[in-house]
Design a protein around this motif. Sequence first.
Motif, PDB file in Angstrom:
ATOM      1  N   GLU A 538      81.124 124.139 174.735  1.00 46.04           N
ATOM      2  CA  GLU A 538      81.035 125.532 174.282  1.00 46.04           C
ATOM      3  C   GLU A 538      79.867 125.748 173.326  1.00 46.04           C
ATOM      4  N   GLN A 539      79.074 124.695 173.090  1.00 42.97           N
ATOM      5  CA  GLN A 539      77.998 124.802 172.110  1.00 42.97           C
ATOM      6  C   GLN A 539      76.757 125.476 172.684  1.00 42.97           C
ATOM      7  N   CYS A 540      76.018 126.084 171.767  1.00 46.49           N
ATOM      8  CA  CYS A 540      74.677 126.577 172.060  1.00 46.49           C
ATOM      9  C   CYS A 540      73.706 125.399 171.978  1.00 46.49           C
ATOM     10  N   SER A 541      72.691 125.403 172.803  1.00 45.37           N
ATOM     11  CA  SER A 541      71.672 124.357 172.730  1.00 45.37           C
ATOM     12  C   SER A 541      70.637 124.699 171.666  1.00 45.37           C
ATOM     13  N   ALA A 542      69.818 123.712 171.314  1.00 49.87           N
ATOM     14  CA  ALA A 542      68.685 123.983 170.432  1.00 49.87           C
ATOM     15  C   ALA A 542      67.744 124.957 171.129  1.00 49.87           C
ATOM     16  N   GLY A 543      67.131 125.845 170.338  1.00 47.41           N
ATOM     17  CA  GLY A 543      66.290 126.863 170.935  1.00 47.41           C
ATOM     18  C   GLY A 543      64.941 126.972 170.264  1.00 47.41           C
ATOM     19  N   ARG A 544      64.279 128.107 170.477  1.00 50.93           N
ATOM     20  CA  ARG A 544      62.952 128.337 169.937  1.00 50.93           C
ATOM     21  C   ARG A 544      62.846 129.764 169.401  1.00 50.93           C
ATOM     22  N   ALA A 545      61.920 129.931 168.426  1.00 45.11           N
ATOM     23  CA  ALA A 545      61.572 131.239 167.888  1.00 45.11           C
ATOM     24  C   ALA A 545      60.062 131.309 167.751  1.00 45.11           C
ATOM     25  N   LEU A 546      59.534 132.528 167.691  1.00 45.35           N
ATOM     26  CA  LEU A 546      58.099 132.662 167.470  1.00 45.35           C
ATOM     27  C   LEU A 546      57.722 132.156 166.090  1.00 45.35           C
ATOM     28  N   GLY A 680      74.247 127.201 185.966  1.00 45.40           N
ATOM     29  CA  GLY A 680      73.069 126.518 185.457  1.00 45.40           C
ATOM     30  C   GLY A 680      72.777 127.017 184.062  1.00 45.40           C
ATOM     31  N   PRO A 681      71.676 126.576 183.466  1.00 44.43           N
ATOM     32  CA  PRO A 681      71.318 127.049 182.128  1.00 44.43           C
ATOM     33  C   PRO A 681      70.875 128.510 182.169  1.00 44.43           C
ATOM     34  N   VAL A 682      71.086 129.218 181.063  1.00 48.17           N
ATOM     35  CA  VAL A 682      70.563 130.569 180.929  1.00 48.17           C
ATOM     36  C   VAL A 682      69.773 130.664 179.628  1.00 48.17           C
ATOM     37  N   LEU A 683      68.725 131.478 179.658  1.00 47.11           N
ATOM     38  CA  LEU A 683      67.999 131.812 178.438  1.00 47.11           C
ATOM     39  C   LEU A 683      68.719 132.974 177.765  1.00 47.11           C
ATOM     40  N   LEU A 684      69.013 132.830 176.485  1.00 48.12           N
ATOM     41  CA  LEU A 684      69.666 133.888 175.714  1.00 48.12           C
ATOM     42  C   LEU A 684      68.641 134.461 174.739  1.00 48.12           C
ATOM     43  N   VAL A 685      68.336 135.744 174.862  1.00 49.86           N
ATOM     44  CA  VAL A 685      67.257 136.373 174.108  1.00 49.86           C
ATOM     45  C   VAL A 685      67.826 137.301 173.039  1.00 49.86           C
ATOM     46  N   ASP A 686      67.294 137.181 171.819  1.00 50.38           N
ATOM     47  CA  ASP A 686      67.679 138.070 170.726  1.00 50.38           C
ATOM     48  C   ASP A 686      66.446 138.296 169.853  1.00 50.38           C
ATOM     49  N   ASP A 687      66.548 139.270 168.943  1.00 44.42           N
ATOM     50  CA  ASP A 687      65.389 139.556 168.107  1.00 44.42           C
ATOM     51  C   ASP A 687      65.309 138.642 166.892  1.00 44.42           C
ATOM     52  N   LEU A 701      80.896 132.277 174.700  1.00 41.91           N
ATOM     53  CA  LEU A 701      81.407 133.161 175.747  1.00 41.91           C
ATOM     54  C   LEU A 701      80.712 132.888 177.076  1.00 41.91           C
ATOM     55  N   LEU A 702      79.391 132.736 177.048  1.00 43.98           N
ATOM     56  CA  LEU A 702      78.646 132.502 178.282  1.00 43.98           C
ATOM     57  C   LEU A 702      79.007 131.165 178.912  1.00 43.98           C
ATOM     58  N   ARG A 703      79.197 130.153 178.099  1.00 45.15           N
ATOM     59  CA  ARG A 703      79.547 128.847 178.656  1.00 45.15           C
ATOM     60  C   ARG A 703      80.961 128.867 179.230  1.00 45.15           C
ATOM     61  N   ARG A 704      81.856 129.569 178.601  1.00 44.79           N
ATOM     62  CA  ARG A 704      83.197 129.716 179.174  1.00 44.79           C
ATOM     63  C   ARG A 704      83.164 130.497 180.487  1.00 44.79           C
ATOM     64  N   ALA A 705      82.133 131.359 180.623  1.00 43.73           N
ATOM     65  CA  ALA A 705      82.003 132.148 181.850  1.00 43.73           C
ATOM     66  C   ALA A 705      81.272 131.397 182.953  1.00 43.73           C
ATOM     67  N   GLY A 706      80.757 130.197 182.661  1.00 42.10           N
ATOM     68  CA  GLY A 706      80.143 129.401 183.715  1.00 42.10           C
ATOM     69  C   GLY A 706      78.744 128.901 183.441  1.00 42.10           C
ATOM     70  N   ALA A 707      78.083 129.355 182.373  1.00 43.90           N
ATOM     71  CA  ALA A 707      76.737 128.862 182.068  1.00 43.90           C
ATOM     72  C   ALA A 707      76.809 127.393 181.667  1.00 43.90           C
ATOM     73  N   GLU A 708      75.968 126.566 182.289  1.00 43.90           N
ATOM     74  CA  GLU A 708      76.008 125.135 181.995  1.00 43.90           C
ATOM     75  C   GLU A 708      75.353 124.822 180.649  1.00 43.90           C
ATOM     76  N   GLN A 709      74.355 125.577 180.264  1.00 45.21           N
ATOM     77  CA  GLN A 709      73.753 125.490 178.940  1.00 45.21           C
ATOM     78  C   GLN A 709      73.284 126.882 178.544  1.00 45.21           C
TER      79      GLN A 709
END
Length: 719
Positions: A538-546, A680-687, A701-709
């Motif tokens: 159920e965890q979020c993966s490491a991500g990136r920011a500008l 599969g993995p999804v990119l999650l975009v926020d400001d 929520l997304l991982r419970r709905a089927g997103a692998e990462q």
Amino acid sequence: MDDVELRTEADAILAELVGAPQGAARLREDQWQAVAALVRERRRALVVQRTGWGKSAVYFVATALLRRRGAGPTVIVSPLLALMRNQVESAARAGIRARTINSANPEEWDAIHEEVERGETDVLLVSPERLNSVDFRDQTLPKLAATTGLLVVDEAHCISDWGHDFRPDYRRLRAMLAELSPGVPVLATTATANARVTADVAEQLGTGAGEALVLRGPLERESLRLGVVRLPDAAHRLAWLAEHLDELPGSGIVYALTVAAAEEATAYLRQRGFPVAPYTGRTENADRLQAEEDLLANRVKALVATSALGMGFDKPDLGFVVHLGSPSSPIAYYQQVGRAGRGVDHADVLLLPGKEDEAIWRYFADTAFPPEAQVRQTLAALADAGRPLSAPALEALVDLRRTRLETMLKVLDVDGAVKRVKGGWIATGEPWVYDAERYAWVARQRAAEQQAMRDYVSTDGCRMEFLRRQLDDEGAAPCGRCDNCAGPWADPSVSAEALTGATRELDRPGVDVEPRRMWPTGMPALGVDLKGRIPAKEQCSAGRALGRLSDIGWGNRLRPLLADGAPDGPVPDDALRAAVAVLADWARSPGGWASDGPDAVPRPVGVVAVPSLSRPRLVESLAQGIAAVGRLPYLGTVTYTGASDPHRAHRSNSAQRLRTLSDAFAVPEELAADLARAPGPVLLVDDYSESGWTLAVVARLLRRAGAEQVLPLVLAVAG
């Protein structure tokens, strides 16, 4: 022993301290006055003297004299490890055995306590944080108070909440002062105290022991040449530094307002071939030690530092101090520039103010004492608990951030309203009065200091005189050396080549976004059934920011875009291009979906946006733009449930924020169906990600709905 004999003995100790032949060193009259007050009269004294005046010589000489006369060890309360290391080495030259107790050497504490009890230690240096440790306060502090021969409070302005650098841990000194045996002298020292702070500290020192002696001298440093160089933007300031750093005398310190800015400047200067090292709150202790040693030995041209390198660092031949951005207080500024020119005839001090300085002041300004309702709520929560509560547990009950909550608790501890015990904090039940007038005055004082710093930049009068007047220094007069007295002396020119390099460095986007791995403490008490480690699935993966909002590159561009009240609109073209570049670098990095390593994740199956109430066009256009350039399906957004307002989570602590966010979002059926059809993995975009909890909740929520990462990509992160 008469005064002549005592003075002769004191001067002999000073010679040992500074490594001079006997008879070749002599205390100045003002230093001797302080030593005599401590040794002969056993008084309590406050010494307000400029940095480099020789305050440490006073307490080391006094220590040696008192120890020879049978007194107990000297206890020095000192705020920074750099100062402690310098002082232990200085003491050894005079045969004074000094040890230190601080957070960096817990494995030595037991042995040091035993040495003190056996009388083998002449000086014990203690960090102020130790004073608030339960074991130290209850077991060690009473013994020290009973056996101390001299108490020294270094950087004593920290005691006073009128001062620019109030530290609540210092308030514990009131209890130690009250418990000292009669006739034990006390020395408080500072280089940055105006009249009000001086009076406040002197009053606290004299409590129960008669009026404290105040020895105040002129604060001017004749070796310093002050100047201001105004440049258009951060790129010009970095380029100026690279262009002119070699022209500055000797080695020195480059101060930045934030950790991110210090790291950016360090990276750029190293690219330009300069031997520089960072010194910030994120620098590991071993690296700090190495950086200090390299600067002391002139192996580096400069340390690029935040205020983490402030009080206490002692390098007499420091040749320059440059500030990339204005500190918010002229008193704090004078303290930092006072690092330079202690043992040389000439040192250069330059301020390079930036347009973003005030935004950074506001960013770090959330430190005022909380409103009375929140204080009373905290006291009630502790009283109702019937057991000690840790700060994390209190966060679930009180809507205060951790740092502000802990500062408040320390103040309440000294005021007697709460007490720190094993396992956390308890309420004492003692009556407590909210001093609204005092807290409001302190807030006004902070605002006045910021205005004074603006005035310092713009003044056409003497800069040294201006700073001395801020410290109520009598006799302040034009120095004849600064850029306003003697004319501009710093060349403001910047070459096109240097500017291009600096612009390229600051234009480089991309910082890591660390995911949340643990739920906050106390969530079940708030009716939210989340605790312990977030399950891996159920965890979020490491991500990136500008970039970070606190940096001087992308932070300067993103702060106006994400400011409260900023107009909503499509993502700017430069921000979209930078986001795509970050995404491309991320894909090629080890573990990225375009890499060849064994840990590479599959290519994302689509892009999902976090909905925004304040900037919906910005977030959606960013997500759609990334999807179009990356040739990925745009899967839409998660939705708000209406159960709670996510805006309420802004600037709350972790527990309160998660409570608000835990039921704020839902995955719409169509999005869930898309994830189920093409897992599969999804990119999650926020400001913007300030704490990481929105990303954590939506990713769950997304991982419970089927997103692998869930791979988050945001414009900016805090810090």
